[in-house]
Design a protein around this motif. Structure first.
Motif, PDB file in Angstrom:
ATOM      1  N   PRO A 152       0.828  -1.216   0.000  1.00 35.03           N
ATOM      2  CA  PRO A 152       0.000   0.000   0.000  1.00 35.03           C
ATOM      3  C   PRO A 152       0.857   1.258   0.000  1.00 35.03           C
ATOM      4  CG  PRO A 152      -0.065  -1.077   2.147  1.00 35.03           C
ATOM      5  CD  PRO A 152       0.755  -1.954   1.254  1.00 35.03           C
ATOM      6  N   ILE A 185       0.264  -5.536   9.002  1.00 34.35           N
ATOM      7  CA  ILE A 185      -0.820  -4.756   8.385  1.00 34.35           C
ATOM      8  C   ILE A 185      -1.583  -5.698   7.463  1.00 34.35           C
ATOM      9  CG2 ILE A 185      -1.406  -2.791   6.917  1.00 34.35           C
ATOM     10  CD1 ILE A 185       1.150  -1.413   7.819  1.00 34.35           C
ATOM     11  N   GLY A 186      -2.876  -5.864   7.711  1.00 37.28           N
ATOM     12  CA  GLY A 186      -3.690  -6.722   6.854  1.00 37.28           C
ATOM     13  C   GLY A 186      -4.227  -7.920   7.598  1.00 37.28           C
ATOM     14  N   THR A 187      -5.532  -8.122   7.463  1.00 37.21           N
ATOM     15  CA  THR A 187      -6.205  -9.247   8.126  1.00 37.21           C
ATOM     16  C   THR A 187      -7.089 -10.008   7.139  1.00 37.21           C
ATOM     17  OG1 THR A 187      -7.870  -7.668   8.868  1.00 37.21           O
ATOM     18  CG2 THR A 187      -6.162  -8.255  10.465  1.00 37.21           C
ATOM     19  N   GLY A 188      -6.544 -10.260   5.931  1.00 37.33           N
ATOM     20  CA  GLY A 188      -7.206 -11.147   4.975  1.00 37.33           C
ATOM     21  C   GLY A 188      -6.746 -12.570   5.267  1.00 37.33           C
ATOM     22  N   SER A 189      -6.951 -13.485   4.313  1.00 32.15           N
ATOM     23  CA  SER A 189      -6.564 -14.895   4.497  1.00 32.15           C
ATOM     24  C   SER A 189      -5.112 -15.012   4.947  1.00 32.15           C
ATOM     25  CB  SER A 189      -6.695 -15.661   3.186  1.00 32.15           C
ATOM     26  OG  SER A 189      -8.019 -15.726   2.799  1.00 32.15           O
ATOM     27  N   THR A 190      -4.250 -14.199   4.348  1.00 32.82           N
ATOM     28  CA  THR A 190      -2.820 -14.291   4.644  1.00 32.82           C
ATOM     29  C   THR A 190      -2.520 -13.850   6.071  1.00 32.82           C
ATOM     30  OG1 THR A 190      -2.306 -13.882   2.332  1.00 32.82           O
ATOM     31  CG2 THR A 190      -0.540 -13.462   3.906  1.00 32.82           C
ATOM     32  N   ARG A 210      -7.850  -2.978   9.225  1.00 33.05           N
ATOM     33  CA  ARG A 210      -8.761  -1.980   8.669  1.00 33.05           C
ATOM     34  C   ARG A 210     -10.168  -2.573   8.588  1.00 33.05           C
ATOM     35  NH1 ARG A 210      -6.832   1.003   3.330  1.00 33.05           N
ATOM     36  NH2 ARG A 210      -7.400  -0.963   2.352  1.00 33.05           N
ATOM     37  N   THR A 211     -10.257  -3.793   8.036  1.00 31.71           N
ATOM     38  CA  THR A 211     -11.570  -4.435   7.910  1.00 31.71           C
ATOM     39  C   THR A 211     -11.481  -5.866   8.423  1.00 31.71           C
ATOM     40  OG1 THR A 211     -11.716  -3.219   5.818  1.00 31.71           O
ATOM     41  CG2 THR A 211     -13.485  -4.766   6.286  1.00 31.71           C
ATOM     42  N   ARG A 331     -13.594 -14.054   0.227  1.00 22.51           N
ATOM     43  CA  ARG A 331     -13.198 -15.445   0.500  1.00 22.51           C
ATOM     44  C   ARG A 331     -13.161 -15.678   2.014  1.00 22.51           C
ATOM     45  NH1 ARG A 331     -10.514 -19.100  -3.220  1.00 22.51           N
ATOM     46  NH2 ARG A 331      -9.523 -20.783  -2.056  1.00 22.51           N
ATOM     47  N   LEU A 352      -7.879   0.380  12.575  1.00 23.12           N
ATOM     48  CA  LEU A 352      -7.518   1.482  11.674  1.00 23.12           C
ATOM     49  C   LEU A 352      -8.728   2.268  11.201  1.00 23.12           C
ATOM     50  CD1 LEU A 352      -4.739  -0.214   9.505  1.00 23.12           C
ATOM     51  CD2 LEU A 352      -4.455   1.194  11.543  1.00 23.12           C
ATOM     52  N   ALA A 380       0.688  -7.772   4.989  1.00 22.39           N
ATOM     53  CA  ALA A 380      -0.123  -8.891   4.482  1.00 22.39           C
ATOM     54  C   ALA A 380      -1.262  -8.247   3.707  1.00 22.39           C
ATOM     55  CB  ALA A 380      -0.639  -9.730   5.642  1.00 22.39           C
ATOM     56  N   THR A 381      -0.881  -7.402   2.754  1.00 22.97           N
ATOM     57  CA  THR A 381      -1.833  -6.486   2.126  1.00 22.97           C
ATOM     58  C   THR A 381      -2.333  -6.959   0.752  1.00 22.97           C
ATOM     59  OG1 THR A 381       0.129  -5.210   1.518  1.00 22.97           O
ATOM     60  CG2 THR A 381      -1.163  -4.391   3.357  1.00 22.97           C
ATOM     61  N   GLY A 382      -2.085  -8.217   0.431  1.00 23.15           N
ATOM     62  CA  GLY A 382      -2.742  -8.801  -0.733  1.00 23.15           C
ATOM     63  C   GLY A 382      -2.087  -8.534  -2.075  1.00 23.15           C
ATOM     64  N   PHE A 383      -2.918  -8.643  -3.103  1.00 19.12           N
ATOM     65  CA  PHE A 383      -2.422  -8.691  -4.483  1.00 19.12           C
ATOM     66  C   PHE A 383      -3.219  -7.766  -5.395  1.00 19.12           C
ATOM     67  CE2 PHE A 383      -1.945 -12.742  -2.364  1.00 19.12           C
ATOM     68  CZ  PHE A 383      -0.624 -13.079  -2.612  1.00 19.12           C
ATOM     69  N   TRP A 495     -11.341  -7.954  -3.351  1.00 19.44           N
ATOM     70  CA  TRP A 495     -10.454  -7.932  -4.528  1.00 19.44           C
ATOM     71  C   TRP A 495     -11.104  -8.619  -5.721  1.00 19.44           C
ATOM     72  CZ3 TRP A 495      -9.358 -12.886  -5.803  1.00 19.44           C
ATOM     73  CH2 TRP A 495      -9.207 -13.824  -4.784  1.00 19.44           C
TER      74      TRP A 495
HETATM   75  P1  NA7 Z   1      -6.465  -9.676   0.930  1.00 24.92           P
HETATM   76  O1  NA7 Z   1      -7.572 -10.628   1.122  1.00 24.92           O
HETATM   77  O2  NA7 Z   1      -6.584  -8.685  -0.183  1.00 24.92           O
HETATM   78  O3  NA7 Z   1      -6.239  -8.912   2.313  1.00 24.92           O
HETATM   79  C1  NA7 Z   1      -5.413  -7.794   2.401  1.00 24.92           C
HETATM   80  C2  NA7 Z   1      -5.549  -7.163   3.757  1.00 24.92           C
HETATM   81  O4  NA7 Z   1      -4.700  -6.020   3.804  1.00 24.92           O
HETATM   82  C3  NA7 Z   1      -6.955  -6.675   4.058  1.00 24.92           C
HETATM   83  O5  NA7 Z   1      -7.222  -6.878   5.416  1.00 24.92           O
HETATM   84  C4  NA7 Z   1      -6.849  -5.183   3.739  1.00 24.92           C
HETATM   85  O6  NA7 Z   1      -7.781  -4.383   4.407  1.00 24.92           O
HETATM   86  C5  NA7 Z   1      -5.461  -4.886   4.229  1.00 24.92           C
HETATM   87  N1  NA7 Z   1      -4.905  -3.676   3.650  1.00 24.92           N
HETATM   88  C6  NA7 Z   1      -4.625  -3.442   2.347  1.00 24.92           C
HETATM   89  N2  NA7 Z   1      -4.146  -2.194   2.201  1.00 24.92           N
HETATM   90  C7  NA7 Z   1      -4.138  -1.628   3.425  1.00 24.92           C
HETATM   91  C8  NA7 Z   1      -3.777  -0.347   3.931  1.00 24.92           C
HETATM   92  N3  NA7 Z   1      -3.338   0.596   3.123  1.00 24.92           N
HETATM   93  N4  NA7 Z   1      -3.909  -0.132   5.249  1.00 24.92           N
HETATM   94  C9  NA7 Z   1      -4.371  -1.085   6.054  1.00 24.92           C
HETATM   95  N5  NA7 Z   1      -4.745  -2.308   5.649  1.00 24.92           N
HETATM   96  C10 NA7 Z   1      -4.634  -2.578   4.348  1.00 24.92           C
HETATM   97  O7  NA7 Z   1      -5.085 -10.439   0.682  1.00 24.92           O
HETATM   98  P2  NA7 Z   1      -4.580 -11.820   1.292  1.00 24.92           P
HETATM   99  O8  NA7 Z   1      -3.160 -11.968   0.887  1.00 24.92           O
HETATM  100  O9  NA7 Z   1      -4.896 -11.918   2.716  1.00 24.92           O
HETATM  101  O10 NA7 Z   1      -5.449 -12.902   0.579  1.00 24.92           O
HETATM  102  C11 NA7 Z   1      -5.621 -12.917  -0.833  1.00 24.92           C
HETATM  103  C12 NA7 Z   1      -6.012 -14.297  -1.291  1.00 24.92           C
HETATM  104  O11 NA7 Z   1      -4.835 -15.094  -1.354  1.00 24.92           O
HETATM  105  C13 NA7 Z   1      -6.918 -15.072  -0.401  1.00 24.92           C
HETATM  106  O12 NA7 Z   1      -8.261 -14.793  -0.583  1.00 24.92           O
HETATM  107  C14 NA7 Z   1      -6.601 -16.502  -0.742  1.00 24.92           C
HETATM  108  O13 NA7 Z   1      -7.341 -16.898  -1.865  1.00 24.92           O
HETATM  109  C15 NA7 Z   1      -5.154 -16.453  -1.098  1.00 24.92           C
HETATM  110  P3  NA7 Z   1      -9.167  -3.942   3.659  1.00 24.92           P
HETATM  111  O14 NA7 Z   1      -9.982  -5.200   3.606  1.00 24.92           O
HETATM  112  O15 NA7 Z   1      -8.779  -3.487   2.271  1.00 24.92           O
HETATM  113  O16 NA7 Z   1      -9.732  -2.878   4.477  1.00 24.92           O
END
Ligand code: NA7
Length: 537
Positions: A152, A185-190, A210-211, A331, A352, A380-383, A495
């Motif tokens: 990010p 930073i980040g609470t998605g799957s990763t 954040r979410t 997911r 956040l 852990a901010t994804g792809f 995403w």
């Molecule tokens: P995700 O699911 O895209 O999660 C990314 C996380 O990073 C998510 O919690 C985001 O919060 C957070 N994020 C992204 N940018 C920011 C900033 N700028 N500030 C704070 N937080 C941020 O990626 P994953 O790698 O966990 O998983 C992707 C897929 O890989 C998964 O579904 C599997 O299929 C394997 P947000 O939700 O955007 O508020």
């Protein structure tokens, strides 16, 4: 060792050596084609090479997340756990590369920078970052849906004096966080996989959320010999069921509507899904969970109640409980001890939403509410999902048409396999196919086999060029949207719709019609002589 073709004109270039690229090479070679895989990473494995962060594990069970094209391969490979950890998947893919003698046509550590179609010769000119050009009749993008890591745009990262990492580009050497204050930073799957693992090692762990996301227990455990033997006895039928299923996993879908069931019976059903572990049992509890908001709310409430039951601090439990999207429309995460990790006294949750990150400083992270000192920071901010890896390559089709320009309002493809204006360019699990909404290995095998059969058909019928008709592409894009709009999926800022990338057009990208239905459609189109495509000699 990197193996590059000595010829400068071959039948097919395959970009990427993950699950898709390896199988594509195997099939094309078996048909007598000359094919070259080009892979940016120093190893085969694709996303399973790069995502070597602590706790990395597939959220699909081992016995489902593997190739099915060779019964011998399926019998000889022994998965050790219910859900495969990243190192085991990487070992598996290396085994496949060796077993089918694939390495001699794979160039590693070479990035494809451009791929241009030449109208006169009908050939693709594929250029690499080490200055090579290779000409091929077919160009197959096996670049994966989740392979372009996204950092990010938070100011100050260059000032940070500690170590920082992105989970999608994790170093191959072990990283020790013992005694450190670590931020994630980040609470998605990763993040949800990484957080419990790092919390056990670090002195202090700060989770920047954040979410919140919905997560269900994996119930991971070693596989028993008996289970493996039982599976081996029936795997052909098991594979067949997976191919005709909704998500690429043979798990029965309960055809009842959630609200037609009595509250106690519904509870018991969700409880059974929670006990079984994994996302599929929860998602298939009722037929309308992804179509009816009220029905969905019953499952979402159940998981929120579980969170409140696990997390001791009610304020933390409330922050961890998702309220902004229906369950399953992002997911569902699959975890081991995620919620319980927040009961540890070395773990802190920073919300956040109420106090956003202002900047990264020399010493850590400054939010609107506080400055937190950190030794290491993990993103852990994804792809940049689905299109990120395609757009990272300068792809130009007929008349110099840029793919990125053609797709500037969202991806446009026929079946997620090809795009008009880009003859003989295939995308494995491309946008507009079930891809990320499925057990992706099932979807990969289906696409790779379809592409190989299509090329075989072209060879036997004397055709050199295949390209979708604009009308069929437009109809497919419309259909993908229509089907998505009958579900709750578009309601989430996921995403899947590109919501995680600022400025990305909001388009629901994968096909939600189901793996089985989609396969049938693709087969019917092929059986009708590739209906909707133009085939030229
Ligand atoms: P995700 O699911 O895209 O999660 C990314 C996380 O990073 C998510 O919690 C985001 O919060 C957070 N994020 C992204 N940018 C920011 C900033 N700028 N500030 C704070 N937080 C941020 O990626 P994953 O790698 O966990 O998983 C992707 C897929 O890989 C998964 O579904 C599997 O299929 C394997 P947000 O939700 O955007 O508020």
């Amino acid at each position: 060792m990197s193996h590059f073709s000595r010829k400068n004109s071959i039948d097919a270039v395959i970009v990427g050596a993950g699950f898709s690229g390896l199988y594509m090479l195997h099939l094309l070679r078996g048909m007598g084609l000359s094919a070259q895989v080009i892979e940016a990473g120093p190893s085969v494995g694709g996303t399973w090479y790069w995502n070597s962060y602590p706790g990395a594990r597939c959220d699909v069970e081992s016995l489902n997340y593997c190739y099915t094209f060779d019964p011998q391969l399926q019998r000889e490979w022994q998965w050790t756990e219910r859900y495969p950890a990243q190192p085991e998947i990487l070992r598996y893919l290396n085994h496949v590369a060796d077993r089918f003698d694939l390495r001699r046509d794979i160039a590693l550590g070479v990035r494809v920078s451009a791929s241009h179609y030449d109208d006169k010769s009908g050939q693709w000119k594929v250029s690499t970052d080490d200055g090579r050009d290779i000409s091929a009749q077919f160009c197959i993008m096996a670049t994966g849906c989740l392979s372009t890591a996204r950092l990010p745009d938070i100011p100050g990262l260059n000032k940070f004096r500690g170590r920082w990492f992105h989970t999608g580009q994790w170093p191959q050497t072990p990283i020790d966080f013992t005694g450190e204050a670590v931020g994630v930073i980040g609470t998605g799957s990763t993040g949800i996989q990484l957080i419990p693992t790092v919390a056990r090692q670090a002195r202090k762990l700060v989770v920047f959320q954040r979410t919140p996301n919905f997560s269900v227990p994996a119930r991971n455990r070693p596989l028993t010999q008996k289970e493996v033997e039982e599976h081996n006895a029936i795997f052909e039928e098991h594979n067949r069921q997976a191919r005709i299923s909704l998500f690429g996993v043979p798990w029965p879908l309960n055809m009842q509507m959630a609200l037609d069931d009595a509250p106690q019976a519904r509870r018991e059903r969700y409880e059974a899904a929670w006990t079984a572990g994994g996302a599929t049992p929860m998602l298939t509890s009722y037929i309308d969970l992804l179509a009816n908001e009220k029905a969905n709310e019953t499952a979402a409430d159940f998981v929120r109640e579980k969170i409140r039951g696990i997390v001791k601090d009610p304020d933390v439990a409330a922050l961890l409980s998702p309220k902004d999207h229906p369950i399953g429309t992002k997911r569902i995460c699959v975890d081991t001890d995620y919620y319980a990790t927040f009961n540890r006294n070395n773990v802190e949750l920073v919300d956040l939403k109420s106090s956003p990150i202002v900047e990264i400083t020399e010493e850590g992270v400054r939010t609107a509410a506080a400055s937190l000192k950190l030794d290491s920071l993990i993103f852990a901010t994804g792809f940049d999902a689905m299109t990120g890896s395609l757009f990272a390559i300068d792809i130009r089709g007929r008349g110099g048409l840029k793919l990125q320009e053609k797709w500037n309002q969202g991806p446009r493809s026929y079946l997620g396999l090809m795009s008009e204006g880009f003859p003989n360019l295939f995308t494995v699990t491309g946008p507009g196919s079930p891809s990320v909404l499925s057990n992706v290995v099932v979807s990969i095998e289906q696409h790779v086999e379809w592409i190989a059969a299509c090329i075989r058909h072209m060879r036997t019928s004397g055709k050199r060029i295949i390209e979708p008709l604009l009308a069929s592409e437009n109809k497919w894009v419309e259909h993908v949207n229509e089907v998505a709009n009958t579900t709750l999926y578009p309601k989430a800022n996921s995403w899947y719709v590109g919501a995680n990338i600022p400025g990305k057009p909001r388009v629901f990208t994968p096909y939600v019609g189901g793996v089985g239905t989609y396969r049938q459609l693709c087969d019917e189109i092929a059986a009708k002589g590739y209906e909707g495509f133009r085939l030229d000699a």
